[in-house]
Design an enzyme around this catalytic site. Sequence first.
Site, PDB file in Angstrom:
ATOM      1  N   HIS A 133       0.875  -1.174   0.000  1.00 18.10           N
ATOM      2  CA  HIS A 133       0.000   0.000   0.000  1.00 18.10           C
ATOM      3  C   HIS A 133       0.915   1.229   0.000  1.00 18.10           C
ATOM      4  O   HIS A 133       2.015   1.188   0.551  1.00 18.10           O
ATOM      5  CB  HIS A 133      -0.839  -0.049   1.283  1.00 18.10           C
ATOM      6  CG  HIS A 133      -1.912   0.967   1.376  1.00 18.10           C
ATOM      7  ND1 HIS A 133      -1.670   2.271   1.746  1.00 18.10           N
ATOM      8  CD2 HIS A 133      -3.248   0.882   1.177  1.00 18.10           C
ATOM      9  CE1 HIS A 133      -2.809   2.938   1.782  1.00 18.10           C
ATOM     10  NE2 HIS A 133      -3.788   2.122   1.430  1.00 18.10           N
ATOM     11  N   ASP A 210       3.067  -4.675   7.995  1.00 17.21           N
ATOM     12  CA  ASP A 210       1.849  -3.884   7.836  1.00 17.21           C
ATOM     13  C   ASP A 210       0.675  -4.858   7.979  1.00 17.21           C
ATOM     14  O   ASP A 210       0.407  -5.659   7.084  1.00 17.21           O
ATOM     15  CB  ASP A 210       1.870  -3.214   6.456  1.00 17.21           C
ATOM     16  CG  ASP A 210       0.557  -2.517   6.123  1.00 17.21           C
ATOM     17  OD1 ASP A 210      -0.430  -2.694   6.857  1.00 17.21           O
ATOM     18  OD2 ASP A 210       0.522  -1.796   5.108  1.00 17.21           O
ATOM     19  N   GLN A 213      -4.474  -5.343   6.808  1.00 18.92           N
ATOM     20  CA  GLN A 213      -5.455  -6.275   6.232  1.00 18.92           C
ATOM     21  C   GLN A 213      -5.377  -7.667   6.836  1.00 18.92           C
ATOM     22  O   GLN A 213      -6.170  -8.529   6.471  1.00 18.92           O
ATOM     23  CB  GLN A 213      -5.262  -6.370   4.706  1.00 18.92           C
ATOM     24  CG  GLN A 213      -5.459  -5.059   3.967  1.00 18.92           C
ATOM     25  CD  GLN A 213      -6.913  -4.592   3.947  1.00 18.92           C
ATOM     26  OE1 GLN A 213      -7.844  -5.375   4.188  1.00 18.92           O
ATOM     27  NE2 GLN A 213      -7.124  -3.321   3.672  1.00 18.92           N
ATOM     28  N   LYS A 236     -10.381  -0.899  10.371  1.00 20.50           N
ATOM     29  CA  LYS A 236     -10.471  -2.079   9.497  1.00 20.50           C
ATOM     30  C   LYS A 236     -10.818  -3.336  10.287  1.00 20.50           C
ATOM     31  O   LYS A 236     -10.929  -4.419   9.736  1.00 20.50           O
ATOM     32  CB  LYS A 236      -9.162  -2.281   8.746  1.00 20.50           C
ATOM     33  CG  LYS A 236      -8.867  -1.112   7.810  1.00 20.50           C
ATOM     34  CD  LYS A 236      -7.895  -1.469   6.744  1.00 20.50           C
ATOM     35  CE  LYS A 236      -7.316  -0.246   6.074  1.00 20.50           C
ATOM     36  NZ  LYS A 236      -8.089   0.227   4.937  1.00 20.50           N
ATOM     37  N   CYS A 374      -4.689   2.518  -3.764  1.00 27.99           N
ATOM     38  CA  CYS A 374      -3.435   2.998  -3.163  1.00 27.99           C
ATOM     39  C   CYS A 374      -2.301   1.991  -3.364  1.00 27.99           C
ATOM     40  O   CYS A 374      -1.440   1.818  -2.493  1.00 27.99           O
ATOM     41  CB  CYS A 374      -3.597   3.316  -1.677  1.00 27.99           C
ATOM     42  SG  CYS A 374      -4.729   4.642  -1.354  1.00 27.99           S
TER      43      CYS A 374
END
Length: 418
Positions: A133, A210, A213, A236, A374
């Site tokens: 991202h 990261d 997700q 999220k 993104c």
Amino acid sequence: MTLTKNIEEVVLFDVHEIRKDFPILSREVNDKPLIYFDNGATTQKPRQVIDAIVKYYTMQNANIHRGVHRMSQDATDEYENARITVQKHIGAKHENEIIFTRGTTDSINLVATAFGKKYVNVGDEIIVSEMEHHSNILPWQQLCEEKNAVLKVIPITDSGELRMDEYKKLLSEKTKLIAITHVSNTLGTVNPVKEMIAIAHSKSIPVLVDGAQSIPHLKVDVQDLDADFYCFSGHKVYAPTGVGILYGKEEWLKKLPNYQVGGGTIKTVSFNKSEYAESPLRFEAGTPNIEGAIGLAVALDYINALGLKNIAAYEDELLEYATEKLSALDNLQIIGTAKEKASVISFVVEGIHPLDIGILLDAQGVAIRTGHHCTQPIMAHYQIQGTIRASFSFYNTKEEIDIFANAIVKSIKRINQK
Ligand code: PMP
């Protein structure tokens, strides 16, 4: 929320009961029942989270860590308890390894700035991947520009998996840090981060994961992964916007210089010299998003009550069902066909701009995402302008996927009639 047991004693949940916890799911959009398939962008909030925020502002609102009065102490307790809930949820060793931030982007910027200041110099290298991202590219790119360091990129295969052979080749004594996504928001790929971290650690290189997700879909254990840093966003994972987490190993947080400074980060201040607090307060300058932290803890309790295994199993079922349905449609190509995927499907339709499909799906009550998500380097890899992305949550159903597939067919027909 209700849990029911089936014959094999596997706890499964009743999706129709769960949906009742999410008030927004019963609204209509364009006179059609809402089908919300944009969970990768943000998730909807259960009543429990909304109620906690209302309760906070109705009965508890006070600033934290400062007041001797009762409400301030209560708010401080709730905020600090939320930190412990997060610590337990991701399996961190110590609660002082959990820093509240504004979200994943803020967490990554914190590490890029603080780590970069101390550990990155001319000619050093930072490794990211082609599927990151923008929030896990730009802070590193900016750092490399400032320090005359070099950003190296792990390429992906056409199925949307990391080239592990290339990854291994990129590691060198110049590598200062690897920043890698756990799950791709565009391709759905679940990356082998545990293996990647082990490889990096064999060369004493720290890794930032990261987790924006992965946190909604997978059971994450930062100690098992052995991640040095792990970041995610509340919104999220069924919690409010404006709150997120940076997990950092204690040994790293102790060594990192300050990021932002101000109220809350200090032990003593004088014009000659100021002394700073320990982590996490040293990294939480100013009044934080108190209700966000409280809402995040409630959201994590909520998904834990459903069971992360149940969530993963159900979302896998939705992914498989949707993949089958969409694969059967003419002129539709799925982008991202990795072996390990979370419940995200990106696709393109030959000769049709993703935005046109997005607009027609919206008219039919289906909320999906179109564009580059993104992740422009992924678009460059596939030489496409954008994709249509459906991302599923445990509150979605197969019936919704049926309607979605029919709505795609209708949209294509309408566009082709013009
Ligand atoms: N990384 C990934 C993989 C993401 O999906 C996102 C959000 N789309 C981000 C980082 C940034 O998250 P936020 O905007 O909540 O900071």
